[in-house]
Structures are given as C-alpha cells and as structure tokens.
Design a protein around this motif. Structure first.
Motif, short mmCIF file in Angstrom:
data_model
loop_
_atom_site.label_atom_id
_atom_site.label_comp_id
_atom_site.label_asym_id
_atom_site.label_seq_id
_atom_site.Cartn_x
_atom_site.Cartn_y
_atom_site.Cartn_z
N LYS A 7 60.17 52.20 87.78
CA LYS A 7 59.59 53.43 87.41
C LYS A 7 60.18 54.87 87.43
O LYS A 7 60.36 55.11 86.84
CB LYS A 7 58.17 53.35 87.94
CG LYS A 7 57.63 53.09 87.89
CD LYS A 7 56.01 52.85 88.96
CE LYS A 7 55.48 50.99 88.96
NZ LYS A 7 54.25 51.53 89.30
N ILE A 8 61.01 55.03 88.76
CA ILE A 8 61.79 56.41 88.81
C ILE A 8 62.86 55.76 87.57
O ILE A 8 62.83 57.68 86.73
CB ILE A 8 62.52 56.18 89.78
CG1 ILE A 8 60.93 56.10 90.85
CG2 ILE A 8 63.46 57.25 90.93
CD1 ILE A 8 61.30 56.54 92.31
N SER A 9 63.57 55.13 87.93
CA SER A 9 64.09 55.53 86.88
C SER A 9 64.20 55.31 84.88
O SER A 9 65.09 55.94 84.12
CB SER A 9 65.43 54.05 86.60
OG SER A 9 66.66 53.64 85.77
N LEU A 10 62.71 54.94 84.99
CA LEU A 10 62.46 54.77 83.46
C LEU A 10 62.19 56.62 83.32
O LEU A 10 62.09 57.37 82.07
CB LEU A 10 61.52 53.71 83.08
CG LEU A 10 61.55 52.97 82.65
CD1 LEU A 10 60.46 52.25 83.03
CD2 LEU A 10 62.19 52.32 81.41
N ILE A 11 61.08 56.70 84.36
CA ILE A 11 60.40 58.34 84.52
C ILE A 11 61.79 59.53 83.89
O ILE A 11 61.83 60.38 83.15
CB ILE A 11 60.33 59.24 85.79
CG1 ILE A 11 59.31 58.34 85.86
CG2 ILE A 11 59.79 60.38 86.47
CD1 ILE A 11 58.12 57.85 86.91
N ASN A 12 63.27 59.45 85.06
CA ASN A 12 64.12 60.19 84.88
C ASN A 12 64.88 60.03 83.11
O ASN A 12 65.42 60.57 82.49
CB ASN A 12 65.16 59.43 86.11
CG ASN A 12 64.87 60.43 87.06
OD1 ASN A 12 64.47 60.99 87.41
ND2 ASN A 12 65.54 59.22 88.17
N TRP A 13 64.95 58.78 82.90
CA TRP A 13 65.13 58.48 81.31
C TRP A 13 64.50 59.26 80.69
O TRP A 13 64.39 59.78 79.36
CB TRP A 13 65.55 56.88 81.53
CG TRP A 13 65.64 56.53 79.78
CD1 TRP A 13 67.15 56.68 79.69
CD2 TRP A 13 64.82 55.89 78.81
NE1 TRP A 13 67.49 56.63 77.63
CE2 TRP A 13 65.97 56.32 77.27
CE3 TRP A 13 63.96 55.97 78.55
CZ2 TRP A 13 65.30 55.70 75.92
CZ3 TRP A 13 63.35 55.65 77.57
CH2 TRP A 13 64.34 55.46 76.68
N ILE A 14 63.27 59.10 80.70
CA ILE A 14 62.39 59.88 79.89
C ILE A 14 62.11 61.30 79.98
O ILE A 14 62.22 62.69 78.81
CB ILE A 14 60.59 59.32 80.36
CG1 ILE A 14 60.94 57.34 79.68
CG2 ILE A 14 59.83 60.35 79.35
CD1 ILE A 14 59.39 57.52 79.89
N THR A 15 62.58 61.76 81.38
CA THR A 15 62.74 63.48 81.13
C THR A 15 63.71 63.79 80.55
O THR A 15 63.84 64.88 80.07
CB THR A 15 62.61 63.23 82.51
OG1 THR A 15 61.38 63.18 83.28
CG2 THR A 15 62.85 64.74 82.91
#
Length: 69
Positions: A7-15
């Motif tokens: 989830k953290i990785s996806l959030i960083n990617w989306i950001t």
C-alpha cells in the motif's frame, strides 16, 4: 512484501504520477470496485469520506485502552 508495504509503495507511486490518463484509469478502477459493493456499504463509504476528521473518534483496541489506565 507485506500488504502494508504494498500500500505504501502504491501510494508513493500514485503521488509521483504526472500522467493524468493513468490517474483516470485508477479512478475508474476504484469506481468499478465501488459499484460491486452493496449499495448500503457504498453509501457509508461516501458519508465517511465527506465527514470532517476533527469530529471523528480515533480507533483503538482493548490493549491500547488497558495500557492507558
């Protein structure tokens, strides 16, 4: 990788995304997944999203409550 790490990785990617078409695709995916939920749950999620977080009560567990006493 744990689900939290994913989830953290996806959030960083989306950001860091700058391609609006990808963001639109993610939003479409989100909407389609909400369409599969029962109507009542989708309504509760929408209400929750619109609530002011200052008016909310922080979630706890029994261990946290017992440690405070």
């Amino acid at each position: 990788m744990t689900i939290e790490q994913k989830k953290i990785s996806l959030i960083n990617w989306i950001t860091n995304l700058e391609d609006e078409s990808i963001i639109d695709q993610i939003e479409d995916f989100r909407q389609s997944s909400l369409d599969k939920l029962p109507k009542e749950i989708a309504e509760l999620l929408e209400i929750s999203d619109s609530d002011n977080t200052d008016d909310c009560i922080e979630h706890t567990n029994s261990r946290t409550i017992l440690n405070e006493q």
